[in-house]
Design a protein around this motif. Sequence first.
Motif, PDB file in Angstrom:
ATOM      1  N   GLN A   6      31.201  -7.288 -35.506  1.00 28.54           N
ATOM      2  CA  GLN A   6      31.795  -8.670 -36.355  1.00 28.54           C
ATOM      3  C   GLN A   6      31.425  -9.259 -35.329  1.00 28.54           C
ATOM      4  O   GLN A   6      31.102 -10.729 -35.190  1.00 28.54           O
ATOM      5  CB  GLN A   6      32.925  -8.511 -36.483  1.00 28.54           C
ATOM      6  N   PHE A   7      31.253  -9.084 -33.666  1.00 28.35           N
ATOM      7  CA  PHE A   7      30.843  -9.592 -32.043  1.00 28.35           C
ATOM      8  C   PHE A   7      29.569  -9.272 -32.160  1.00 28.35           C
ATOM      9  O   PHE A   7      30.168  -8.644 -31.057  1.00 28.35           O
ATOM     10  CB  PHE A   7      32.038  -9.687 -32.029  1.00 28.35           C
ATOM     11  N   TRP A   8      28.721  -8.791 -32.529  1.00 28.78           N
ATOM     12  CA  TRP A   8      27.645  -8.482 -31.977  1.00 28.78           C
ATOM     13  C   TRP A   8      26.753  -9.505 -31.288  1.00 28.78           C
ATOM     14  O   TRP A   8      26.394 -10.403 -31.162  1.00 28.78           O
ATOM     15  CB  TRP A   8      26.085  -8.435 -32.817  1.00 28.78           C
ATOM     16  N   PRO A   9      26.738  -9.099 -29.526  1.00 24.27           N
ATOM     17  CA  PRO A   9      26.050 -10.428 -28.548  1.00 24.27           C
ATOM     18  C   PRO A   9      24.236 -10.235 -29.276  1.00 24.27           C
ATOM     19  O   PRO A   9      23.811  -9.335 -29.319  1.00 24.27           O
ATOM     20  CB  PRO A   9      26.374  -9.292 -27.125  1.00 24.27           C
ATOM     21  N   GLU A  10      23.832 -11.829 -28.551  1.00 23.18           N
ATOM     22  CA  GLU A  10      22.724 -12.453 -29.551  1.00 23.18           C
ATOM     23  C   GLU A  10      21.837 -11.038 -27.815  1.00 23.18           C
ATOM     24  O   GLU A  10      20.824 -11.135 -28.633  1.00 23.18           O
ATOM     25  CB  GLU A  10      22.897 -13.421 -29.574  1.00 23.18           C
ATOM     26  N   TYR A  63      18.344  -3.544 -26.197  1.00 21.54           N
ATOM     27  CA  TYR A  63      18.199  -1.996 -26.807  1.00 21.54           C
ATOM     28  C   TYR A  63      17.161  -1.116 -25.678  1.00 21.54           C
ATOM     29  O   TYR A  63      16.919  -0.084 -26.236  1.00 21.54           O
ATOM     30  CB  TYR A  63      17.844  -2.363 -28.606  1.00 21.54           C
ATOM     31  N   THR A  64      16.296  -1.532 -25.190  1.00 22.20           N
ATOM     32  CA  THR A  64      15.325  -0.953 -24.211  1.00 22.20           C
ATOM     33  C   THR A  64      15.897  -0.032 -23.615  1.00 22.20           C
ATOM     34  O   THR A  64      16.570   0.507 -22.869  1.00 22.20           O
ATOM     35  CB  THR A  64      14.879  -2.177 -23.176  1.00 22.20           C
ATOM     36  N   SER A  65      15.568   1.068 -24.561  1.00 28.02           N
ATOM     37  CA  SER A  65      15.771   2.835 -23.768  1.00 28.02           C
ATOM     38  C   SER A  65      16.812   3.209 -24.113  1.00 28.02           C
ATOM     39  O   SER A  65      17.929   4.084 -23.296  1.00 28.02           O
ATOM     40  CB  SER A  65      15.114   2.679 -22.300  1.00 28.02           C
ATOM     41  N   LYS A  66      17.466   2.742 -24.657  1.00 32.96           N
ATOM     42  CA  LYS A  66      18.741   2.669 -25.319  1.00 32.96           C
ATOM     43  C   LYS A  66      18.803   3.483 -26.343  1.00 32.96           C
ATOM     44  O   LYS A  66      18.495   3.175 -27.391  1.00 32.96           O
ATOM     45  CB  LYS A  66      19.779   1.445 -25.849  1.00 32.96           C
ATOM     46  N   VAL A 111      13.797  -2.706 -34.959  1.00 29.56           N
ATOM     47  CA  VAL A 111      13.668  -2.791 -34.670  1.00 29.56           C
ATOM     48  C   VAL A 111      13.209  -2.733 -34.173  1.00 29.56           C
ATOM     49  O   VAL A 111      12.635  -2.640 -32.552  1.00 29.56           O
ATOM     50  CB  VAL A 111      15.559  -3.875 -33.742  1.00 29.56           C
ATOM     51  N   ALA A 112      13.805  -2.090 -33.711  1.00 30.50           N
ATOM     52  CA  ALA A 112      13.019   0.073 -32.614  1.00 30.50           C
ATOM     53  C   ALA A 112      11.977   0.006 -32.768  1.00 30.50           C
ATOM     54  O   ALA A 112      10.260   0.815 -32.308  1.00 30.50           O
ATOM     55  CB  ALA A 112      13.767   1.209 -32.862  1.00 30.50           C
ATOM     56  N   THR A 113      10.862   0.198 -33.927  1.00 26.95           N
ATOM     57  CA  THR A 113       9.418   0.098 -34.830  1.00 26.95           C
ATOM     58  C   THR A 113       9.048  -0.884 -33.990  1.00 26.95           C
ATOM     59  O   THR A 113       7.681  -1.106 -33.429  1.00 26.95           O
ATOM     60  CB  THR A 113       9.423   0.074 -36.240  1.00 26.95           C
ATOM     61  N   LYS A 114       9.022  -2.415 -34.245  1.00 23.11           N
ATOM     62  CA  LYS A 114       8.761  -3.176 -33.384  1.00 23.11           C
ATOM     63  C   LYS A 114       8.330  -3.064 -31.717  1.00 23.11           C
ATOM     64  O   LYS A 114       7.692  -3.394 -31.711  1.00 23.11           O
ATOM     65  CB  LYS A 114       9.246  -4.351 -33.742  1.00 23.11           C
ATOM     66  N   PHE A 115       9.174  -2.124 -31.146  1.00 22.54           N
ATOM     67  CA  PHE A 115       9.129  -1.820 -30.315  1.00 22.54           C
ATOM     68  C   PHE A 115       8.714  -0.203 -29.823  1.00 22.54           C
ATOM     69  O   PHE A 115       8.483  -0.400 -27.876  1.00 22.54           O
ATOM     70  CB  PHE A 115      10.724  -1.964 -28.950  1.00 22.54           C
ATOM     71  N   ALA A 153      24.897   9.125 -25.214  1.00 18.08           N
ATOM     72  CA  ALA A 153      24.861   7.355 -26.346  1.00 18.08           C
ATOM     73  C   ALA A 153      25.296   5.751 -24.644  1.00 18.08           C
ATOM     74  O   ALA A 153      25.819   6.455 -24.375  1.00 18.08           O
ATOM     75  CB  ALA A 153      26.141   6.971 -26.547  1.00 18.08           C
ATOM     76  N   GLY A 154      23.635   5.381 -25.291  1.00 20.19           N
ATOM     77  CA  GLY A 154      24.316   3.490 -24.319  1.00 20.19           C
ATOM     78  C   GLY A 154      24.649   2.532 -24.457  1.00 20.19           C
ATOM     79  O   GLY A 154      25.416   2.212 -23.756  1.00 20.19           O
ATOM     80  N   ILE A 155      25.021   3.232 -25.735  1.00 18.23           N
ATOM     81  CA  ILE A 155      25.719   2.230 -26.931  1.00 18.23           C
ATOM     82  C   ILE A 155      26.349   2.188 -27.919  1.00 18.23           C
ATOM     83  O   ILE A 155      25.711   3.149 -28.488  1.00 18.23           O
ATOM     84  CB  ILE A 155      24.642   0.674 -27.362  1.00 18.23           C
ATOM     85  N   ILE A 156      27.639   2.641 -27.868  1.00 16.53           N
ATOM     86  CA  ILE A 156      28.341   2.506 -29.221  1.00 16.53           C
ATOM     87  C   ILE A 156      28.745   1.056 -29.844  1.00 16.53           C
ATOM     88  O   ILE A 156      29.451   0.386 -29.333  1.00 16.53           O
ATOM     89  CB  ILE A 156      29.412   2.997 -28.210  1.00 16.53           C
ATOM     90  N   ALA A 157      28.698   0.724 -30.946  1.00 16.56           N
ATOM     91  CA  ALA A 157      28.305  -0.005 -32.058  1.00 16.56           C
ATOM     92  C   ALA A 157      29.751   0.557 -32.868  1.00 16.56           C
ATOM     93  O   ALA A 157      29.700   1.771 -33.791  1.00 16.56           O
ATOM     94  CB  ALA A 157      27.238   0.031 -32.472  1.00 16.56           C
ATOM     95  N   THR A 158      30.694   0.887 -33.601  1.00 13.77           N
ATOM     96  CA  THR A 158      31.801   0.449 -34.569  1.00 13.77           C
ATOM     97  C   THR A 158      31.660  -0.689 -34.957  1.00 13.77           C
ATOM     98  O   THR A 158      32.076  -1.051 -35.849  1.00 13.77           O
ATOM     99  CB  THR A 158      32.860   0.708 -33.664  1.00 13.77           C
ATOM    100  N   ALA A 159      31.210   0.061 -36.829  1.00 13.00           N
ATOM    101  CA  ALA A 159      30.492   0.001 -37.741  1.00 13.00           C
ATOM    102  C   ALA A 159      31.876   0.291 -39.097  1.00 13.00           C
ATOM    103  O   ALA A 159      31.683   0.761 -39.942  1.00 13.00           O
ATOM    104  CB  ALA A 159      29.866  -0.167 -38.482  1.00 13.00           C
TER     105      ALA A 159
END
Length: 318
Positions: free
Chosen positions: A51-55, A59-62, A83-87, A171-177
């Motif tokens: 709900q509060f995703w930082p702009e 994501y690099t190497s995460k 996004v991962a594919t584009k990078f 995990a470098g990032i945990i996103a709680t959906a």
Amino acid sequence: MWYIDTLQKYKPKTFKTHFVVFGTGYYDYREPLKAEIPELGRFKGSLIHHQFWPEDLNYTSKTIVVIGSGETAITVIPKLAEVATKFARFLSLLSQVPRLGSANDSSHHNVATTRSHLIRSAQPWDQRLCICPDGVLFTSLRSGNVEIKTNTSESITESSIRLKSGDFLAAGIIATATGLKIQFAGGIRILVDGREFFLNENFILKEMMMQNLPNVTLVIGYTNISWTLGADVTGILLCRILKHLNKRGGAAVVPRVPKSIHLEKRRMLELNSTCVSKAGNDLPKTAQRWPWQLRNNYLLGIIHAMYGRVDEFLDVIV
């Protein structure tokens, strides 16, 4: 007369009005639904809620672990994989889906091996259906950027999640959906003659006006079809009620439950999703009989809004 205290650019201001319409939806836009995940506070990487995703999230190497099994996870995961594919780099997204399927059959990214992960015990409309346009979820699974793990977390370290299956997820990032927090009337404190009025202690008439609350309407939609169709029904009926009030020369209209009628409390939202279950008794009350009953049929709703009675259980105060 209603007095509405507001903050405009951090300066208090009061508005006066005869009638209040809450078009605030049914989510809390300031506080997310908290994920009940043991030891989540130990994690030292980036911890975010959808709900509060930082702009500016990098994501690099995460490696991102998305925890969730409903519409939010299905919406977020394909976009992150894109996004991962584009990078042009490997990004692992693991959707933790409690109690469903097996934890050991996700080594290949195709429909056959992910079928056990996608079988749900809930029937249609027990929870809202999530439509995934053009099969983008399956496309992301085939890309190699997405992996599903069907399990529950046992513990969390500074950089990983241990599942009850024994697997470790780096995990470098945990996103709680994990969904949104339900809240009616925007969390606004309502006072009637100096006393606080609680929505959850009163029945709602035709899913739009609260028992014993004068000149107030909540715009509430449907959960089994488009939400805005319910808003249309509410708007049409509200206009007829206002005309009825003016015709009677009244100053206020108040829904009342006669003492001769016994109402049995029912759930307001017929869903078993996490956000609805956690809302519990915080929601307005519906009952077993019309017009205090749950509104879930658009055709009947629009016919009643246009041609049904508008004066039943309504007191007009001159």
